[in-house]
Design an enzyme around this catalytic site. Sequence first.
Site, short mmCIF file in Angstrom:
data_model
loop_
_atom_site.label_atom_id
_atom_site.label_comp_id
_atom_site.label_asym_id
_atom_site.label_seq_id
_atom_site.Cartn_x
_atom_site.Cartn_y
_atom_site.Cartn_z
N CYS A 197 0.85 -1.21 0.00
CA CYS A 197 0.00 0.00 0.00
C CYS A 197 0.87 1.24 0.00
O CYS A 197 0.53 2.26 0.61
CB CYS A 197 -0.91 0.06 1.23
SG CYS A 197 -1.52 -1.49 1.75
N ASP A 234 -12.24 12.42 -1.88
CA ASP A 234 -12.72 11.36 -2.78
C ASP A 234 -11.48 10.63 -3.30
O ASP A 234 -10.39 10.81 -2.76
CB ASP A 234 -13.54 11.99 -3.92
CG ASP A 234 -14.66 11.06 -4.35
OD1 ASP A 234 -14.36 9.89 -4.63
OD2 ASP A 234 -15.83 11.51 -4.40
N ASP A 235 -11.63 9.84 -4.36
CA ASP A 235 -10.47 9.10 -4.87
C ASP A 235 -9.42 10.04 -5.47
O ASP A 235 -8.24 9.71 -5.53
CB ASP A 235 -10.91 8.08 -5.91
CG ASP A 235 -11.81 7.03 -5.26
OD1 ASP A 235 -11.56 6.72 -4.08
OD2 ASP A 235 -12.76 6.56 -5.90
N ASP A 293 8.20 18.25 -8.20
CA ASP A 293 9.57 18.18 -7.68
C ASP A 293 9.56 17.40 -6.39
O ASP A 293 8.56 17.41 -5.67
CB ASP A 293 10.12 19.59 -7.41
CG ASP A 293 10.69 20.20 -8.66
OD1 ASP A 293 11.67 19.66 -9.16
OD2 ASP A 293 10.13 21.21 -9.12
N HIS A 344 -0.20 12.10 -0.80
CA HIS A 344 0.08 10.72 -0.44
C HIS A 344 1.18 10.76 0.61
O HIS A 344 2.12 11.54 0.51
CB HIS A 344 0.56 9.98 -1.69
CG HIS A 344 0.88 8.53 -1.44
ND1 HIS A 344 -0.10 7.58 -1.31
CD2 HIS A 344 2.07 7.89 -1.29
CE1 HIS A 344 0.47 6.40 -1.09
NE2 HIS A 344 1.79 6.56 -1.07
#
Length: 769
Positions: free
Chosen positions: A407, A439-440, A457, A531
């Site tokens: 993941c 959302d996604d 970057d 992320h």
Amino acid sequence: MRNEKKSKELVLVGGGHAHVQVLKSLAMKGPRALRITLVSDGPTAYYSGMLPGALAGLYTAGETEADLVRLSRWAGVRFVQGRVTGLDRAARLVQIEGRPPLRYDLLSLDIGSVTRGADLPGVREHAILTRPIGLLLEKVETFERNFTNRDAIRIAVVGAGAAGVELAFAMRARFGKKIADTTVTLIDRGEQVLPDQPASVRKAIERALDSRGIAVRLGAVIERVTATEIECAAGAPVPHDLILWATGGGAQPAQNAFDLAQDPRGFIRVKKTLQSIDDDTVFAAGDMIHIDEHPDVPKAGVYAVRQGPILTANLAAMTTGGPLRAYEPQAGFLALLMTGDGSAVGSYKGFAPRGRWVWKWKDWIDRKWMQKFDPAKLGPSPVMMRAKEAAAEETPGEDDAMRCAGCGSKVSGLLLEDTLRELAIPPNPRVLRGLDSPDDAAVVRIPAGFATVQTVDSFRAFVDDPYLMGRIATLHAASDLFAMGAKPDTALANVTIPFASDELMRQDFRLVMSGIVEELNRMGATLVGGHTTEGSEITVGVSMTGLIDEARVATKGGARPGDALILTGAVGTGVLWAADMRAEAPGRAIEGAIASMLQSNEAAAGVLADGTAHALTDVTGFGLLGHLAEMLEASRSADAGRGTDADGGVGARIIGAAIPVLEGARMAALRGTKSTIDPANRERVLARWSVVGGTEPLGTLLFDPQTSGGLLAAVDESDAARVVEKLKSVGYESACVIGSITKREGVIEVESQKGAARNQPATPARVPA
Ligand SMILES: Cc1cc2nc3c(=O)[nH]c(=O)nc-3n(C[C@H](O)[C@H](O)[C@H](O)COP(=O)(O)OP(=O)(O)OC[C@H]3O[C@@H](n4cnc5c(N)ncnc54)[C@H](O)[C@@H]3O)c2cc1C
């Protein structure tokens, strides 16, 4: 550097005499579970024992200061430059001016003192306060630069304790050499010079004062100070050009915001273990403390020095669970007072040794102390050695091996949600799906008539302050957009946080994200997603989308022969970071480089990207010549390079001496320090271009990869002076013309000095790869 598993955060506030020892000792043999951050309001800390010597001209400033940035790097300690303004003990937060707070499990304070008795009328306006001691030398130097009378000077030193006496000698030595009629007067309300010293020492000092022509005025109760005089309750006023106010140590006003028990003078009350009497997780040392059992400990560095080992042991014991040690102040200490002329007077158990040998003795002791904190003399960093060994063995610890790498090694959702909730992201009606409605993926409406400009970057940790990492990575990414003339609109963040306890990871994530969001808010852009992963070190990637009117895209192509080349910021960050990784870069140089990387290119683009620049680009990873080469390649006409000079090809002439270079970078380059990317940068340019001239260290600086560097613009030569002035007026002080566009297709000439390249051979020699 590979991350050792950390579970407790120790925050050290102030780089005082006790804390420099804590830094060094904990790095060598402290508990591995401890992550340490030093917060200091400056990159260096002065050693009081040598400061009067520096004022007397016997030492350089550098010899008297410990470089906290280098020492921290050597010790594997995070360094945060900032002024601590308060504590939130309930939330265990240290509040720092102008940046997010730092969370702690253990806190240690060593911030020194301020000058006591400075509230008399006129003192703050007309006298130089001698504490905080770190500002003293600079203030005297500034005074000296502005003092134009070379014939006579009248100096008053107020306070006849050890500091005042040494300062009087120092002023005599410093100004007596340059100004024939130098008068120094030592003033005190008491009836004795050095009232705490035995008669033998007082006599020796009085004789020394007398022999150096220093007047002493005792029993003088000062009522006020004006621009020209010190007015006393009785007797004639003392005329002055310069006053040094050395009336002892008082509590730092910041301590009032610490919410810790204080004595009536404002000093923090600590137990003999150096823990605050009302919070066992908060330690304090040095001038700032009061110990009930030892109320008369003087405000002198020698006591802070002796507290260092106790503080170190107790901070370690609080982490590992061992017993705490009690601090017992020394009954007396060896005092060595310099007289500014290569001599000194000592004081030990009633004896008063004096002479040149006493000065040599003092000098030897002081230099030996300073060497203890100089990474150049300390040998290899134990933390770096451990990291190297771990990397060589490639054996992850038990916990590492068990961490799930699937993941994308994502961090816990809870940690993400909590942190994102805390961030101050202003609402943006064009963001249809963003962080407030996850959302996604993010959905953003583009305003009619605009095109998007996109860039990404990513950086591994080069500064160990996660907040600065966030800010710099964002500015670096935005720089690409500014160079295109675009306005940043939205951003995605890709952040790797070093594996540690949940609390420590939360703190790192919060700091990185605060840095990113702060810069985005400043430029009017919105964070819409990202992320986050765990890893061995902090990595920050920022992907940005900007908006642009298609007709107004600024490109790197379009430079014309004759154009002036303007650079808006200094180069040298790659060299400096290469030096910093080895604990070799001076703290002041790192401070300057960080300030330069934190300068946004937005205002510069405002000056250049409105059609003023024929070609525009930002100077980043490929270095100045790499980005210049790209500009030249993009500026060739279609049939360039086929024949003569006039076939539409372009080249450039760079004036080496004009290139702005960050403080410390040239010296590092001279020593042979280079970024690891340097060879690749050279190869890339030299494969296609002949670079003529540019001997070292200039060559290194020309190919040096830049982080958040400035803009490079080709501007009509007739407009260049105006453009440079305009850039300077909006804050780009280093902006200047560094050369011009030529017709010599395939050739970049580098003049080490003005005019040198004109003498180069017709067949250009290449700079070595
Ligand atoms: C001219 C002069 C000469 C002296 N000579 C001697 C001597 O020979 N021997 C001796 O024993 N004593 C001497 N002293 C006294 C000595 O300077 C102090 O006792 C000593 O510096 C105290 O050490 P410390 O560790 O408490 O703090 P300091 O050495 O003052 O260090 C405090 C550090 O904290 C930083 N800091 C301060 N506030 C903040 C904040 N809010 N946030 C972050 N960082 C902060 C400061 O920049 C500084 O680096 C002298 C004093 C003077 C003025």
